[in-house]
Write an enzyme that holds these catalytic residues in place. Structure first.
Site, PDB file in Angstrom:
ATOM      1  N   HIS A   1      41.814 -22.790   2.596  1.00 37.56           N
ATOM      2  CA  HIS A   1      40.560 -22.831   1.840  1.00 37.56           C
ATOM      3  C   HIS A   1      40.560 -23.935   0.778  1.00 37.56           C
ATOM      4  CE1 HIS A   1      38.899 -19.353   3.735  1.00 37.56           C
ATOM      5  NE2 HIS A   1      39.860 -18.554   3.324  1.00 37.56           N
TER       6      HIS A   1
ATOM      7  N   ASP B   1      42.593 -17.678  11.652  1.00 41.48           N
ATOM      8  CA  ASP B   1      42.395 -16.776  10.529  1.00 41.48           C
ATOM      9  C   ASP B   1      41.011 -16.141  10.631  1.00 41.48           C
ATOM     10  OD1 ASP B   1      43.816 -16.516   7.550  1.00 41.48           O
ATOM     11  OD2 ASP B   1      41.654 -16.141   7.513  1.00 41.48           O
TER      12      ASP B   1
ATOM     13  N   HIS C   1      39.014 -15.665   8.279  1.00 41.84           N
ATOM     14  CA  HIS C   1      38.117 -16.370   7.368  1.00 41.84           C
ATOM     15  C   HIS C   1      37.955 -17.823   7.832  1.00 41.84           C
ATOM     16  CE1 HIS C   1      39.936 -13.062   5.059  1.00 41.84           C
ATOM     17  NE2 HIS C   1      38.783 -13.003   4.424  1.00 41.84           N
TER      18      HIS C   1
ATOM     19  N   ASP D   1      44.710 -12.045   9.705  1.00 44.95           N
ATOM     20  CA  ASP D   1      43.823 -11.010   9.184  1.00 44.95           C
ATOM     21  C   ASP D   1      42.713 -10.632  10.156  1.00 44.95           C
ATOM     22  OD1 ASP D   1      42.787 -13.533   8.797  1.00 44.95           O
ATOM     23  OD2 ASP D   1      42.641 -13.379   6.627  1.00 44.95           O
TER      24      ASP D   1
END
Length: 448
Positions: free
Chosen positions: A113, A153, A155, A242
């Site tokens: 990120h 991921d 996200h 995740d």
């Protein structure tokens, strides 16, 4: 009986005992300790061909060729961040030097990120480990290396996408839970990259409750065909975990078997750990499954203690949505080199856009104005104006000279830098010269 890995695999492990956002935060020291215990319990390091290596410490130069830290690296980056990035670099060097076939960096803090400009931490990430690794390898082995990221991921990998948004030699694929239901709220199928690298950003948002079935369908029918066409020198799995059915922060239903099967079929050169916050129930099993898959060994017995076969059941509606998006993205990939860039971006000499970026970990709000030169000879000079609040320095300009810069854009970059230094609108001015591997900055009328 001695077990031999079919593919020589390096494991680089860094749990960052001295770094945590808070003692109870999902991204804390224990994330990797259960994994290490599982690796030892399963006798993974007794397998011939699987070897553990220590990380190195990334240098400030490694960070500076990837990021522009505001006001500087010392104000943003800690030693654990440098070692985590160094773990990724070590993985890349071992593979590039032919000392191993594969490498898995099981490291924290994570990085995907972290944007090109860094005002603080967002999404638990401060600097981008995998991007720092790639820029280190390009500086050392040649900027014409073709790199493919596959980020799994849950996200959206918005930071890595941001860094390589306009880089034609980097393919960035992100599979993630639909941004309408999860942080950071981005990563939709129409996000296709900048004018100098159009089509080389590929986002596949997956509906909540996607299982192994949906993940592997996307791999077989979208990712592998595109990777075959792109013909990368290095394939990197940004291995976020995740998507697991037990993760407390997401709503996905992928199993350890699904992750292992994905890595077996993807066959990445390097995997770098990202998120994953089911510390006891998922990470130890997912990581061991990935290790076995990368080493070319049987992973069929890797199952979570609470695993049930029904977890793989996926609703027909989810399946249909994924198939529709995969088909749309395949068509976009096939026509990417046939489009009129100026029409697509509705511009002539420059493409200009604005971004609002929230640093949820640091509670900073940033407004960016991005300007990219439309050039027939290179990917184009980039100019970023950034304003962040709260911040000691409110207004900055960053000029980014790309690896493949032509002579005209190169001269223009230095011209823009000199002009910005004399512009009272800015408190900070940076020039990131990727061709000469140099970062220059100018702060309030004083060169530093």
């Amino acid at each position: 009986m001695q077990v031999n890995a079919k593919k020589k695999l390096a494991l680089i492990f860094f749990p960052a005992f001295d770094w945590a956002i808070s003692p109870t935060h999902p991204e804390r020291e224990e994330r990797l300790l259960y994994t290490k215990d599982q690796i030892l319990e399963e006798g993974i390091l007794d397998i011939m061909g699987i070897e553990e290596y220590n990380p190195i410490v990334a240098t400030k130069e490694d960070v500076a060729r990837t990021h522009i830290c505001v006001p500087d690296i010392d104000a943003i980056v800690t030693m654990p961040h440098l070692i985590s990035a160094g773990g990724a670099i070590k993985a890349g060097e071992l593979v590039m030097e032919g000392k191993v076939d594969k490498a898995f960096a099981i490291i924290r803090p994570p990085g995907h990120h972290a944007f090109q400009i860094v005002h603080g931490a967002r999404g638990f990430c401060t600097i981008n480990n995998e991007a720092i690794m790639v820029e280190h390898l390009r500086q050392r082995y040649g900027s014409d290396l073709r790199i493919a990221f596959v980020d799994t991921d849950a996200h959206h990998a918005d930071g890595t996408q941001n860094i390589y948004y306009n880089d034609p030699n980097v393919l960035h694929i992100s599979l993630h839970q639909d941004g309408r239901s999860l942080y950071p709220g981005t990563g939709f199928i129409n996000d296709s990259g900048g004018p100098g690298a159009y089509g080389r950003t590929i986002n596949l948002p997956l509906p909540p409750n996607t299982t192994d079935e949906g993940l592997l369908y996307a791999l077989d029918n979208l990712i592998l065909p595109i990777l075959d066409d792109f013909n990368a020198d290095l394939v990197i799995n940004a291995a976020g975990q995740d998507n697991h059915y037990s993760d407390p922060l997401t709503q996905m239903r992928v199993s350890a078997q699904g992750y292992a099967e994905l890595n077996s079929r993807l066959d990445p050169d390097i995997a770098i750990l990202q998120g994953g916050y089911s510390i006891e129930s998922a990470l130890p099993y997912v990581n061991v499954g990935i290790i076995l898959a990368m080493a070319g060994l049987d992973y069929s017995q890797i199952k979570e203690p609470d695993y049930k076969a029904s977890i793989k059941n996926q609703s027909p509606k989810i399946t249909d949505t994924i198939k529709e998006n995969v088909e749309e993205l395949l068509q976009a990939w096939e026509r990417k080199d046939k489009v009129d860039i100026k029409k697509v971006f509705n511009c002539q000499d420059y493409y200009t856009t604005k971004r609002d970026i929230y640093y949820d970990t640091a509670n900073i709000r940033e407004n960016q104005k991005l300007k990219i030169k439309i050039c027939n000879h290179c990917s184009g000079l980039m100019i970023i104006d950034s304003s962040a609040h709260p911040s000691t320095y409110n207004e900055l300009r960053a000029i980014i000279i790309p690896h493949d810069v032509c002579e005209s854009c190169y001269d223009l970059g230095y011209q823009e830098y000199e002009e910005a230094k004399n512009n009272s609108e800015f408190e900070l001015v940076y020039l990131q010269d990727k061709k000469k591997d140099r970062l220059s900055n100018y702060i309030i009328n004083a060169t530093v």
